[in-house]
Design a protein around this motif. Structure first.
Motif, PDB file in Angstrom:
ATOM      1  N   TYR A   7     108.871  14.810  26.325  1.00 34.73           N
ATOM      2  CA  TYR A   7     108.543  16.181  26.693  1.00 34.73           C
ATOM      3  C   TYR A   7     109.572  16.744  27.673  1.00 34.73           C
ATOM      4  CZ  TYR A   7     104.211  15.177  24.296  1.00 34.73           C
ATOM      5  OH  TYR A   7     103.287  14.835  23.328  1.00 34.73           O
ATOM      6  N   ASP A   8     110.231  15.855  28.442  1.00 39.48           N
ATOM      7  CA  ASP A   8     111.344  16.304  29.277  1.00 39.48           C
ATOM      8  C   ASP A   8     112.410  16.977  28.414  1.00 39.48           C
ATOM      9  OD1 ASP A   8     110.145  15.255  31.534  1.00 39.48           O
ATOM     10  OD2 ASP A   8     111.401  13.462  31.606  1.00 39.48           O
ATOM     11  N   GLY A   9     112.686  16.386  27.254  1.00 33.64           N
ATOM     12  CA  GLY A   9     113.705  16.947  26.375  1.00 33.64           C
ATOM     13  C   GLY A   9     113.329  18.291  25.789  1.00 33.64           C
ATOM     14  N   LEU A  10     112.039  18.571  25.736  1.00 40.12           N
ATOM     15  CA  LEU A  10     111.551  19.832  25.188  1.00 40.12           C
ATOM     16  C   LEU A  10     111.463  20.929  26.244  1.00 40.12           C
ATOM     17  CD1 LEU A  10     110.141  21.378  22.805  1.00 40.12           C
ATOM     18  CD2 LEU A  10     108.000  20.325  23.563  1.00 40.12           C
ATOM     19  N   ALA A  11     111.492  20.562  27.526  1.00 37.53           N
ATOM     20  CA  ALA A  11     111.120  21.485  28.601  1.00 37.53           C
ATOM     21  C   ALA A  11     111.933  22.771  28.593  1.00 37.53           C
ATOM     22  CB  ALA A  11     111.250  20.776  29.956  1.00 37.53           C
ATOM     23  N   CYS A 162     121.296  28.737  22.011  1.00 39.68           N
ATOM     24  CA  CYS A 162     120.171  27.864  21.686  1.00 39.68           C
ATOM     25  C   CYS A 162     119.819  27.975  20.209  1.00 39.68           C
ATOM     26  CB  CYS A 162     118.956  28.229  22.542  1.00 39.68           C
ATOM     27  SG  CYS A 162     117.455  27.313  22.164  1.00 39.68           S
ATOM     28  N   VAL A 163     119.595  26.840  19.576  1.00 36.12           N
ATOM     29  CA  VAL A 163     119.086  26.798  18.207  1.00 36.12           C
ATOM     30  C   VAL A 163     117.929  25.804  18.182  1.00 36.12           C
ATOM     31  CG1 VAL A 163     119.566  26.250  15.795  1.00 36.12           C
ATOM     32  CG2 VAL A 163     121.334  27.334  17.203  1.00 36.12           C
ATOM     33  N   CYS A 164     116.759  26.252  17.719  1.00 38.99           N
ATOM     34  CA  CYS A 164     115.590  25.383  17.597  1.00 38.99           C
ATOM     35  C   CYS A 164     115.136  25.372  16.139  1.00 38.99           C
ATOM     36  CB  CYS A 164     114.435  25.873  18.461  1.00 38.99           C
ATOM     37  SG  CYS A 164     114.769  25.924  20.226  1.00 38.99           S
ATOM     38  N   LEU A 165     115.011  24.202  15.587  1.00 38.93           N
ATOM     39  CA  LEU A 165     114.513  24.035  14.229  1.00 38.93           C
ATOM     40  C   LEU A 165     113.256  23.176  14.299  1.00 38.93           C
ATOM     41  CD1 LEU A 165     117.937  23.089  12.591  1.00 38.93           C
ATOM     42  CD2 LEU A 165     116.918  25.362  12.742  1.00 38.93           C
ATOM     43  N   GLN A 189     128.742  22.481  27.339  1.00 38.84           N
ATOM     44  CA  GLN A 189     129.008  22.049  25.975  1.00 38.84           C
ATOM     45  C   GLN A 189     127.670  21.937  25.232  1.00 38.84           C
ATOM     46  OE1 GLN A 189     130.935  18.263  26.351  1.00 38.84           O
ATOM     47  NE2 GLN A 189     129.083  17.186  26.981  1.00 38.84           N
ATOM     48  N   TRP A 190     127.745  21.884  23.905  1.00 41.18           N
ATOM     49  CA  TRP A 190     126.527  21.823  23.117  1.00 41.18           C
ATOM     50  C   TRP A 190     125.863  20.456  23.255  1.00 41.18           C
ATOM     51  CZ3 TRP A 190     123.916  25.705  21.012  1.00 41.18           C
ATOM     52  CH2 TRP A 190     124.595  26.910  20.783  1.00 41.18           C
ATOM     53  N   ARG A 191     124.539  20.474  23.424  1.00 41.42           N
ATOM     54  CA  ARG A 191     123.747  19.257  23.478  1.00 41.42           C
ATOM     55  C   ARG A 191     122.676  19.310  22.393  1.00 41.42           C
ATOM     56  NH1 ARG A 191     122.692  18.450  30.007  1.00 41.42           N
ATOM     57  NH2 ARG A 191     124.869  18.773  30.666  1.00 41.42           N
ATOM     58  N   ARG A 192     122.222  18.111  22.002  1.00 40.78           N
ATOM     59  CA  ARG A 192     121.223  18.038  20.938  1.00 40.78           C
ATOM     60  C   ARG A 192     120.063  17.147  21.387  1.00 40.78           C
ATOM     61  NH1 ARG A 192     121.903  16.656  14.474  1.00 40.78           N
ATOM     62  NH2 ARG A 192     119.748  15.965  14.121  1.00 40.78           N
TER      63      ARG A 192
END
Length: 254
Positions: A7-11, A162-165, A189-192
């Motif tokens: 959930y940290d990654g989603l915050a 930001c891109v969310c799929l 830089q871009w992170r995933r």
């Protein structure tokens, strides 16, 4: 239940795209079934508070708020979003408070993330212990109708940074909803981030039994769209509200 680090990654994305919008949608429903009856300056526990968007709305209305969430990153953002509230990093199934509250709220189907009935009852026990005698507990859950209607297909959000799929699925026989998220965001830089989050669909009978086991009474259930005037996304979302009996010692239920 997924580890809190997931959930940290989603915050970050949650704080931008979901938390503020749902807080705005759910607030009128909470006003109808709970908030309009609470005295000014009542203490409210916002359980599974996410990034603090509802906590901010509650403090803006003059309530005292303490928020609890298991994700450190969610709580970090909550402290920025709702500086007048207090926040604690803790597990909803195990938390302890050293004071009691007038009400406990838990929204945005947070309790669907509890994946078995025994642990759900643990949350109910903790909420019961956190309340003053006569205090009320309200929460929402996605129900079978909601999963069948909405948990299918995919959604996307595309912005400059930001891109969310999101891919949704519902396994009806197991009553398990799944959302697979792929999030890209630009910060130098871009992170995933890749996440698979699961939810459990509980029946009204299961929830009522769990609440009664934890010591609650006067259990009422409202459907979000039909009863509370929410948008179509409120269809198949049940709001439960119940009460800790007057005169009950907070340690009476373990």
């Amino acid at each position: 239940m997924k580890s809190f680090s997931d959930y940290d990654g989603l915050a970050w994305a949650y704080n931008r795209h979901w938390g503020p919008r749902y807080a705005q949608q759910v607030l009128p429903a909470l006003e109808k079934i709970l908030l309009d009856r609470l005295p000014a300056k009542s203490m409210i526990l916002d359980l599974c508070c996410g990034t603090g968007n509802l906590a901010r709305a509650l403090t803006d209305r003059g309530f005292s708020v303490i928020g609890i969430d298991g994700s450190r990153q969610m709580v970090r953002l909550a402290r920025e979003n709702a500086p007048a509230a207090k926040f604690v990093v803790s597990d909803a199934r195990k938390f302890k408070l050293y004071s009691v509250c007038d009400a406990v709220v838990c929204v945005f189907d947070s309790l669907n993330h509890i994946m078995n009935a025994e642990e759900l009852v643990s949350v109910f026990h903790r909420a019961h212990r956190a309340l003053k005698p006569g205090g009320e507990f309200t929460f929402d859950l996605n129900m079978d109708q909601g999963y069948r209607a909405r948990w299918r297909g995919s959604r996307s959000i595309i912005e400059d940074d930001c891109v969310c799929l999101v891919q949704f699925g519902y396994r009806e026989e197991e009553r398990i909803g799944e959302s697979h998220l792929i999030i890209f965001w630009l910060k130098k830089q871009w992170r995933r981030c890749d996440l698979m989050l699961r939810q459990k669909c509980y029946s009204e009978a299961e929830v009522r039994l769990g609440l009664e086991t934890a010591g609650f009474e006067n259990i009422s259930v409202y459907e979000g769209q039909r009863d509370l005037g929410m948008s179509a996304k409120g269809a198949g979302r049940a709001f439960f509200i119940c009460r800790k009996p007057e005169g009950m010692n907070r340690e009476a239920v373990h």
